[in-house]
Design an enzyme around this catalytic site. Structure first.
Site, PDB file in Angstrom:
ATOM      1  N   SER A  87      68.691  20.768  32.163  1.00 30.30           N
ATOM      2  CA  SER A  87      68.910  21.037  30.749  1.00 30.30           C
ATOM      3  C   SER A  87      67.974  22.129  30.300  1.00 30.30           C
ATOM      4  O   SER A  87      66.937  22.379  30.904  1.00 30.30           O
ATOM      5  CB  SER A  87      68.643  19.785  29.934  1.00 30.30           C
ATOM      6  N   LYS A  88      68.409  22.768  29.225  1.00 28.35           N
ATOM      7  CA  LYS A  88      67.656  23.879  28.667  1.00 28.35           C
ATOM      8  C   LYS A  88      66.217  23.531  28.360  1.00 28.35           C
ATOM      9  O   LYS A  88      65.372  24.389  28.300  1.00 28.35           O
ATOM     10  CB  LYS A  88      68.255  24.261  27.312  1.00 28.35           C
ATOM     11  N   ARG A  89      65.974  22.272  28.059  1.00 30.05           N
ATOM     12  CA  ARG A  89      64.620  21.912  27.677  1.00 30.05           C
ATOM     13  C   ARG A  89      63.633  22.100  28.826  1.00 30.05           C
ATOM     14  O   ARG A  89      62.487  22.448  28.614  1.00 30.05           O
ATOM     15  CB  ARG A  89      64.561  20.459  27.210  1.00 30.05           C
TER      16      ARG A  89
END
Ligand code: GLU
Length: 492
Positions: free
Chosen positions: A260-262
């Site tokens: 995920s982007k996080r």
């Protein structure tokens, strides 16, 4: 199993144009491409744009650009130079409507007039009674004649598939990598196949297209496996043979959570813009879930095609390890001859438009030509050094945590806002002013924070021109980096 299809396979990827091209799309694209090439088959690109509310302008072009950068050339679909199509679902609506009409006429689907309020009430009751949340089939046995009359009178409604409900009925998906997966029909909803706006849902459009486009092997991510029984039921309802299914493992972060982007940047352009080499990136993706044999990890696309067998693919979620990717890239840079590296570097740093934009900004501030490089170095660096400006990132009456959060929120919102997609100076300015207004922050404070995060300097050319020239992916990366560096500081 060994992969020696008798007739050349036809495979596809079917991305939705809803943002920057995701590394997951590139990953799935790679395996489709390699399998097709290995067997002299055809790799189709289909744009799944029926969820118009989620589609963002420019995303389709971005998909083409990303696939071309990686060398994953498709032979059918938009922008491939061939004369096929349409392969955009929004251009195929009459085809889906015709197929829905057929299922309705054969009693394999039905119209449902339940209003959104009615369905919300139904779910509320289910929740209160601790029942599974599912459509309760209230229009399943509704008189078809009456339904046709209400539809003809223009009453809003959806069309749902009629999942066979004999007691104990199950649907089995044969996944060529995972074996049989059996689902109980009672747990499969009477899925909406046509929405009230007349657009098909993903399930219907995907099955109709895969059939009409003669797709023989559906190779996609594991996240679609729960959709597959619905697809199998649709194939049965139409009386069609289903393609072979391969669900590849989801790419994961180190802690095994879904990529995920996080945790990791997930846009293909992020890697391109930081200067990863396309062949290296493809090689890295190829090592995820595929084993070349002999512990060998470095191979070209052609070599992967040569060696490709499904028995070499494992469906467990492979870890996307950015450290390994960086090590691959470093090795490949060392191995390049100087002439090739020189031309690659020039192409990477200085497209004529980009150089012009930077020169325009630097002209006011350089006195000697020789000042150019030191003055503009931050435009080109992937990362910047914040040690000199950290103290200046403090904002009166705001905690460190609030400052970190405002940076993070800025990144999230700018990624979602279609109006900021082009990342031009005027778009950035409009977005940023609205952002400050929305969150009740002073523009002066937020703009300073942005300037420090993007440039690592206190004095820099006008903020939004600078951000535009730095470029979207680098700018986002720096905002994320600045937030991380700030987070690790003691409270002020
Ligand atoms: N539109 C889906 C996606 O965005 C396609 C899934 C599939 O391959 O069936 O990935």
């Amino acid at each position: 199993m060994t992969s020696a299809p008798v007739t050349p396979p036809r495979v596809r990827i079917a991305p939705s144009p809803t943002g920057d091209p995701h590394v997951g799309t590139a990953y799935i694209g790679l395996f489709n491409y390699v399998f097709a090439r290995k067997h002299g088959g055809t790799f189709v690109l289909r744009i799944e744009d029926t969820d118009q509310a989620r589609c963002t302008p420019g995303s389709e072009q971005a998909i083409f650009e990303a696939l071309k950068w990686l060398g994953l050339n498709w032979q059918e679909g938009p922008d491939c130079g061939g004369d096929y199509g349409p392969y955009r679902q929004s251009e195929r609506l009459p085809i889906y409507r015709e197929h829905v009409a057929r299922l309705l006429a054969e009693g394999k689907a039905y119209r449902c007039f339940a209003t959104p309020e009615e369905l919300a009430e139904m779910r509320k009751v289910q929740r209160e009674q601790k029942l599974d949340l599912a459509y309760d089939g209230r229009y399943r046995d509704y008189d078809p004649k009456q339904a046709e009359q209400r539809a003809a009178a223009g009453e809003p409604h959806v069309v749902r598939m009629k999942v066979p409900r004999e007691p104990g009925a199950t649907t089995t998906v044969h996944d060529c990598l995972r074996g049989d997966v059996t689902f109980e029909n009672r747990l499969i909803d009477d899925q909406v196949i046509m929405k009230s706006d007349g657009f098909p849902t993903y399930h219907l459009a995907c099955v109709v297209d895969d059939h009409l486009m003669k797709i023989s092997h559906v190779i996609r991510g594991e996240e679609w496996i729960t959709s597959t029984p619905k697809h199998v039921l649709l194939y049965q309802a139409f009386g069609w043979e289903a393609p072979a299914f391969y669900h590849l493992g989801l790419l994961r972060n180190h802690n095994k959570s879904k990529l995920s982007k996080r945790k990791n940047p997930v846009s293909v352009f992020h890697y391109r813009d930081l200067g990863y080499l396309p062949g290296t990136f493809v090689n890295f993706l190829g090592t995820l879930g595929f084993s070349y044999g002999d512990d060998r990890e470095r191979f070209t696309l052609d070599e992967m095609v040569e060696r490709f067998e499904w028995s070499r693919v494992s469906p467990g979620g492979p870890v996307f390890d950015p450290v390994k990717l960086a090590a691959f890239n470093a090795d490949d840079i060392r191995a390049m001859d100087v002439d090739t590296l020189t031309s690659q570097l020039i192409a990477h740093l200085y497209t004529p438009e980009r150089l012009r934009a930077i020169v325009a900004l630097a002209r006011e501030r350089i006195d000697l030509l020789d000042d150019f490089v030191p003055y503009t170095s931050f435009f080109f660096a992937g990362k910047v050094d914040y040690s000199q400006v950290l103290g200046k990132m403090k904002i009166k009456k705001r905690t460190r945590k609030e400052v970190v959060n405002i940076l993070k929120t800025y990144i999230e919102e700018i990624e979602r806002d279609p109006a900021a997609r082009g990342f031009t100076a005027p778009e950035l300015e409009t977005f940023s002013r609205a952002f400050c207004e929305r969150h009740g922050w002073k523009t002066r404070e937020v703009f300073t924070l942005l300037r420090l995060s993007i440039t690592g300097r206190t004095a820099a050319p006008p903020l939004f021109d600078t951000m535009a020239a730095v470029g979207k992916d680098r700018a986002r990366l720096r905002l994320r980096d600045a937030a991380d560096v700030l987070r690790q500081q003691p409270e002020w």
